[in-house]
Design a protein around this motif. Sequence first.
Motif, PDB file in Angstrom:
ATOM      1  N   PHE A  21       0.794  -1.225   0.000  1.00  0.00           N
ATOM      2  CA  PHE A  21       0.000   0.000   0.000  1.00  0.00           C
ATOM      3  C   PHE A  21       0.831   1.282   0.000  1.00  0.00           C
ATOM      4  O   PHE A  21       0.254   2.368  -0.057  1.00  0.00           O
ATOM      5  N   LYS A  22       2.167   1.182   0.046  1.00  0.00           N
ATOM      6  CA  LYS A  22       2.951   2.414   0.080  1.00  0.00           C
ATOM      7  C   LYS A  22       2.857   3.195  -1.221  1.00  0.00           C
ATOM      8  O   LYS A  22       3.001   4.426  -1.215  1.00  0.00           O
ATOM      9  N   GLN A  23       2.581   2.516  -2.343  1.00  0.00           N
ATOM     10  CA  GLN A  23       2.427   3.227  -3.610  1.00  0.00           C
ATOM     11  C   GLN A  23       1.191   4.122  -3.618  1.00  0.00           C
ATOM     12  O   GLN A  23       1.053   5.007  -4.451  1.00  0.00           O
ATOM     13  N   PHE A  24       0.271   3.897  -2.635  1.00  0.00           N
ATOM     14  CA  PHE A  24      -0.924   4.727  -2.533  1.00  0.00           C
ATOM     15  C   PHE A  24      -0.821   5.722  -1.378  1.00  0.00           C
ATOM     16  O   PHE A  24      -1.814   6.368  -1.031  1.00  0.00           O
ATOM     17  N   GLY A  25       0.366   5.828  -0.779  1.00  0.00           N
ATOM     18  CA  GLY A  25       0.583   6.839   0.246  1.00  0.00           C
ATOM     19  C   GLY A  25       0.477   6.361   1.675  1.00  0.00           C
ATOM     20  O   GLY A  25       0.541   7.172   2.602  1.00  0.00           O
ATOM     21  N   ALA A  26       0.342   5.067   1.918  1.00  0.00           N
ATOM     22  CA  ALA A  26       0.220   4.543   3.277  1.00  0.00           C
ATOM     23  C   ALA A  26       1.595   4.113   3.799  1.00  0.00           C
ATOM     24  O   ALA A  26       2.348   3.434   3.106  1.00  0.00           O
ATOM     25  N   GLY A  27       1.900   4.517   5.044  1.00  0.00           N
ATOM     26  CA  GLY A  27       3.130   4.102   5.692  1.00  0.00           C
ATOM     27  C   GLY A  27       2.859   3.102   6.806  1.00  0.00           C
ATOM     28  O   GLY A  27       1.712   2.722   7.075  1.00  0.00           O
ATOM     29  N   PRO A  53      -8.643  10.293  -0.745  1.00  0.00           N
ATOM     30  CA  PRO A  53      -9.735   9.369  -1.097  1.00  0.00           C
ATOM     31  C   PRO A  53      -9.599   8.778  -2.494  1.00  0.00           C
ATOM     32  O   PRO A  53      -9.963   7.619  -2.707  1.00  0.00           O
ATOM     33  N   GLU A  54      -9.067   9.556  -3.445  1.00  0.00           N
ATOM     34  CA  GLU A  54      -8.919   9.038  -4.799  1.00  0.00           C
ATOM     35  C   GLU A  54      -7.909   7.902  -4.839  1.00  0.00           C
ATOM     36  O   GLU A  54      -8.115   6.879  -5.487  1.00  0.00           O
ATOM     37  N   ARG A  55      -6.798   8.068  -4.120  1.00  0.00           N
ATOM     38  CA  ARG A  55      -5.799   7.003  -4.070  1.00  0.00           C
ATOM     39  C   ARG A  55      -6.325   5.799  -3.297  1.00  0.00           C
ATOM     40  O   ARG A  55      -5.973   4.658  -3.592  1.00  0.00           O
ATOM     41  N   ALA A  56      -7.178   6.054  -2.303  1.00  0.00           N
ATOM     42  CA  ALA A  56      -7.795   4.940  -1.572  1.00  0.00           C
ATOM     43  C   ALA A  56      -8.704   4.129  -2.480  1.00  0.00           C
ATOM     44  O   ALA A  56      -8.703   2.897  -2.454  1.00  0.00           O
ATOM     45  N   ARG A  57      -9.500   4.829  -3.317  1.00  0.00           N
ATOM     46  CA  ARG A  57     -10.359   4.103  -4.260  1.00  0.00           C
ATOM     47  C   ARG A  57      -9.524   3.331  -5.275  1.00  0.00           C
ATOM     48  O   ARG A  57      -9.897   2.235  -5.703  1.00  0.00           O
ATOM     49  N   ALA A  58      -8.394   3.914  -5.676  1.00  0.00           N
ATOM     50  CA  ALA A  58      -7.510   3.200  -6.600  1.00  0.00           C
ATOM     51  C   ALA A  58      -6.944   1.940  -5.947  1.00  0.00           C
ATOM     52  O   ALA A  58      -6.820   0.889  -6.591  1.00  0.00           O
ATOM     53  N   ALA A  59      -6.625   2.008  -4.647  1.00  0.00           N
ATOM     54  CA  ALA A  59      -6.122   0.824  -3.934  1.00  0.00           C
ATOM     55  C   ALA A  59      -7.183  -0.261  -3.876  1.00  0.00           C
ATOM     56  O   ALA A  59      -6.878  -1.453  -4.031  1.00  0.00           O
TER      57      ALA A  59
END
Length: 335
Positions: A21-27, A53-59
């Motif tokens: 999930f780091k590619q979507f901004g999660a550490g 939220p957009e990156r979360a939907r992409a994940a």
Amino acid sequence: MRLFVGGFPRAATKEDLEKLFKQFGAGEADIVLPRDRRTRRRKGFAYVEIADPERARAAIAVFEGFIVEGKPLTVCAAEDRPPKRGRHRGFAAIGFLTAAMLCGSIAQADVAATDVALTLNPLFGSHQSFNDRTTPPPVPVPLLEVRHRFGPFEIVAAGLPPIASAKSDDPIQGRTSTRLTIFDGTFRVWDPLRRFSVGIGETLYNQGTHYVDPVEIAGTGETQYSRIAGAHYEIGYHSPYHHGSVEATLSYAPTMLGTQFTIYDVGTHLRRADPEHADQVDGAVRWVHAVNAHNDILLGVRYINYTARYAEINSTLADRNCGILPVFGFRTRLR
């Protein structure tokens, strides 16, 4: 936006989930692995916090159904933790089924979406008709695009309404005025990871060009109306990239059919109808930058090669348009 992630091995660590999930901004600090209070064993699911939220939907689109050690992941939006397990197995089973149903409904809501985009597309290329070759000015062509996604399916309709005519004064073709209408509709099917798609659709062109100066017959200008349409076949690619995503499509219309009508300004000359057939290659790559949860900026490039020939005049070239179109646009989600 908080995500529920279930189905991964109990032995998985925060580092394992961070790699996904780091590619979507999660550490690592954004990942919670709940443990059973009595046994201290991990429960086999996690919560991942993604600010955008957009990156979360992409994940969700990428990892829902993603196979890890032979088992598919369950990834969906979750505002709160699922109900805690009771002491009785019956209540535990009911709680698990309820949570699964809620996650499924939330995932379906996230997957279904409708958005509208407006792009400007200046053409840098050439126009050829018979033995004439001209370079039209790079006027930004506005294209309207509506997209609806439901599950693995997607419907896209794009086009140019007949809002205005483009005028030019060329040494070869003289003074002209052209009005163009475009419609392009595509039905796509995405793979479970939403990386690759295949599609089929229809492309339609309506064009009217008035030649003020004599072209074929001395002493009279003329107006050419043409309508041509045909099926196209498409492949697509989508991938998260730098606070947004990359979208790429390549389509080919092998057989487009239509007719060109010619009407002369001087009424003594009879109008003429010439059947046409054409083919088209259309490729595009766009970077979608998420401004916020509902709006995107679109930047990209598009290549078009359209060739039409007369069907009854020894396949003489009727029209060829070939060029590169930079793409600048804005997209907003309706729901």
